[in-house]
Scaffold this motif. Structure first.
Motif, mmCIF file in Angstrom:
data_model
loop_
_atom_site.group_PDB
_atom_site.id
_atom_site.type_symbol
_atom_site.label_atom_id
_atom_site.label_comp_id
_atom_site.label_asym_id
_atom_site.label_seq_id
_atom_site.Cartn_x
_atom_site.Cartn_y
_atom_site.Cartn_z
ATOM 1 N N ASN A 154 0.811 -1.220 0.000
ATOM 2 C CA ASN A 154 0.000 0.000 0.000
ATOM 3 C C ASN A 154 0.846 1.272 0.000
ATOM 4 O O ASN A 154 0.342 2.367 0.229
ATOM 5 C CB ASN A 154 -0.974 0.046 1.184
ATOM 6 N N GLU A 155 2.161 1.135 -0.271
ATOM 7 C CA GLU A 155 3.011 2.320 -0.312
ATOM 8 C C GLU A 155 2.675 3.155 -1.551
ATOM 9 O O GLU A 155 2.301 2.616 -2.588
ATOM 10 C CB GLU A 155 4.493 1.931 -0.314
ATOM 11 N N PRO A 156 2.782 4.481 -1.457
ATOM 12 C CA PRO A 156 2.419 5.350 -2.582
ATOM 13 C C PRO A 156 3.484 5.355 -3.671
ATOM 14 O O PRO A 156 4.619 5.770 -3.442
ATOM 15 C CB PRO A 156 2.286 6.736 -1.928
ATOM 16 N N LEU A 157 3.130 4.861 -4.847
ATOM 17 C CA LEU A 157 4.022 4.823 -5.992
ATOM 18 C C LEU A 157 3.488 5.735 -7.094
ATOM 19 O O LEU A 157 2.399 6.284 -6.991
ATOM 20 C CB LEU A 157 4.161 3.386 -6.502
ATOM 21 N N GLY A 158 4.255 5.869 -8.179
ATOM 22 C CA GLY A 158 3.860 6.733 -9.281
ATOM 23 C C GLY A 158 4.555 8.082 -9.197
ATOM 24 O O GLY A 158 4.955 8.528 -8.126
ATOM 25 N N PHE A 159 4.677 8.765 -10.366
ATOM 26 C CA PHE A 159 5.475 9.990 -10.365
ATOM 27 C C PHE A 159 4.795 11.145 -9.639
ATOM 28 O O PHE A 159 5.471 11.990 -9.037
ATOM 29 C CB PHE A 159 5.892 10.406 -11.782
ATOM 30 N N ALA A 160 3.462 11.212 -9.643
ATOM 31 C CA ALA A 160 2.789 12.296 -8.915
ATOM 32 C C ALA A 160 3.007 12.128 -7.412
ATOM 33 O O ALA A 160 3.263 13.104 -6.696
ATOM 34 C CB ALA A 160 1.302 12.320 -9.244
ATOM 35 N N ASN A 161 2.914 10.898 -6.941
ATOM 36 C CA ASN A 161 3.207 10.633 -5.527
ATOM 37 C C ASN A 161 4.673 10.913 -5.207
ATOM 38 O O ASN A 161 4.985 11.519 -4.179
ATOM 39 C CB ASN A 161 2.880 9.175 -5.178
ATOM 40 N N ALA A 162 5.578 10.467 -6.084
ATOM 41 C CA ALA A 162 7.006 10.662 -5.835
ATOM 42 C C ALA A 162 7.341 12.146 -5.733
ATOM 43 O O ALA A 162 8.105 12.572 -4.855
ATOM 44 C CB ALA A 162 7.826 10.006 -6.945
ATOM 45 N N LEU A 163 6.754 12.937 -6.622
ATOM 46 C CA LEU A 163 7.023 14.375 -6.587
ATOM 47 C C LEU A 163 6.449 15.001 -5.323
ATOM 48 O O LEU A 163 7.120 15.775 -4.632
ATOM 49 C CB LEU A 163 6.447 15.053 -7.822
ATOM 50 N N ALA A 164 5.198 14.669 -5.015
ATOM 51 C CA ALA A 164 4.564 15.244 -3.822
ATOM 52 C C ALA A 164 5.321 14.867 -2.554
ATOM 53 O O ALA A 164 5.546 15.712 -1.678
ATOM 54 C CB ALA A 164 3.111 14.777 -3.726
ATOM 55 N N LEU A 165 5.744 13.611 -2.458
ATOM 56 C CA LEU A 165 6.476 13.171 -1.277
ATOM 57 C C LEU A 165 7.825 13.884 -1.165
ATOM 58 O O LEU A 165 8.272 14.219 -0.063
ATOM 59 C CB LEU A 165 6.687 11.659 -1.316
ATOM 60 N N GLY A 166 8.461 14.137 -2.319
ATOM 61 C CA GLY A 166 9.717 14.860 -2.314
ATOM 62 C C GLY A 166 9.552 16.288 -1.823
ATOM 63 O O GLY A 166 10.362 16.802 -1.043
#
Length: 281
Positions: free
Chosen positions: A55-67
């Motif tokens: 259930n970890e958040p993957l994908g580029f939109a998630n990666a950018l937001a998490l960064g």
């Protein structure tokens, strides 16, 4: 003299009150600073945003937001996965604090959520059966060739198609991308519409049964900017997020984080601002 002192005291009290009121941050800022988890909402949309095996958040939109959130000092993140159509209602109902699902900025959505500045610009395309038997490359083809189009409910494609003259009766709307692919493979629809990344992913998973049309065949108006979305009341957090994103966007660190999810420099948003996009999309 006494009256002057009374007025001075009253003025001082009013100043203190107004100062305290102006210093009062929005709910998300206060919650995050208190160490509570920031709940991010997204649907299962590869490669934009989707849950991993744990259930970890993957994908580029998630990666950018998490960064961006990490650069702000926030790492306590709680993913909330929902259907695409439930993202805006879920945000408004308080089920999560931020939509990280790679959402296009459009005028109707701008009335319901507060978008950050754009994090990318993207085009749409169709999936069609191998060989494209009806020769569908744009929305006019759907109408002129008596074809049926399928898309996900809540995607911008139904509205885009109708703006291009497609009859509503020729448009199917389904809950998920999986059902878009199923409808095209089964012949219930002649074309499936969505963002180009998603359509390419469906084609890869189809075993060669479908192919993707050229996004450049669609009008410029179908190219859209994507942003992270917040509740309209969370203005302080949104301002801080925009400032942090401006420093992070396009950096080697950011590009490395999103590259595994197909985002490249070509998708960087350019100079367009959310206010303009809300007025023109």
């Amino acid at each position: 003299m006494k009256m002057n002192k009374i007025f001075a005291a009253a003025a001082a009290a009013a100043t203190l009150f107004l100062g305290a009121a102006s210093a009062h941050a929005d709910a998300l800022t206060e919650s995050a600073k208190a160490g509570k988890p920031i709940r991010i909402g997204f649907a299962h949309e590869i490669p934009w945003a989707y849950p991993g095996d744990k259930n970890e958040p993957l994908g580029f939109a998630n990666a950018l937001a998490l960064g961006v959130l990490k650069s702000m000092g926030y790492t306590n993140i709680e993913p909330v996965v929902t259907d695409w159509g439930g993202l805006i209602p879920g945000l408004q109902a308080g089920r999560f604090d931020i939509i990280t699902g790679g959402m296009y900025i459009t005028a109707p959505r701008c009335k319901n959520v507060a978008f950050a500045e754009p994090m990318g610009k993207f085009g749409d395309s169709f999936i069609v059966k191998k060989g494209n038997p009806k020769g569908i490359t744009n929305y006019q083809d759907i109408e002129q060739k008596d074809a049926t189009m399928v898309t996900v409910a809540g995607f911008v494609n139904a509205d885009a198609a109708m703006k291009e003259g497609v009859s509503e009766s020729k448009i199917m709307q389904v809950p998920s991308l999986t059902e878009v692919l199923a409808a095209v493979k089964a012949g219930r629809a002649d074309a499936g519409a969505g963002n180009d990344f998603a359509m390419k992913d469906l084609a890869k998973s189809s075993g060669g049964e479908v192919e993707v049309t050229d996004p450049a065949a669609l009008p410029e108006s179908t190219f859209n900017w994507v942003a992270i979305a917040f509740k309209k009341d969370d203005k302080d957090f949104l301002k801080a997020y925009n400032e942090a994103q401006a420093k992070y966007l396009g950096t080697p660190e950011m590009l490395e984080a999103v590259s595994k999810f197909e985002y490249t420099k070509a998708q960087l948003p350019g100079d367009a601002k959310t206010d303009w996009i809300c007025a023109n999309r």
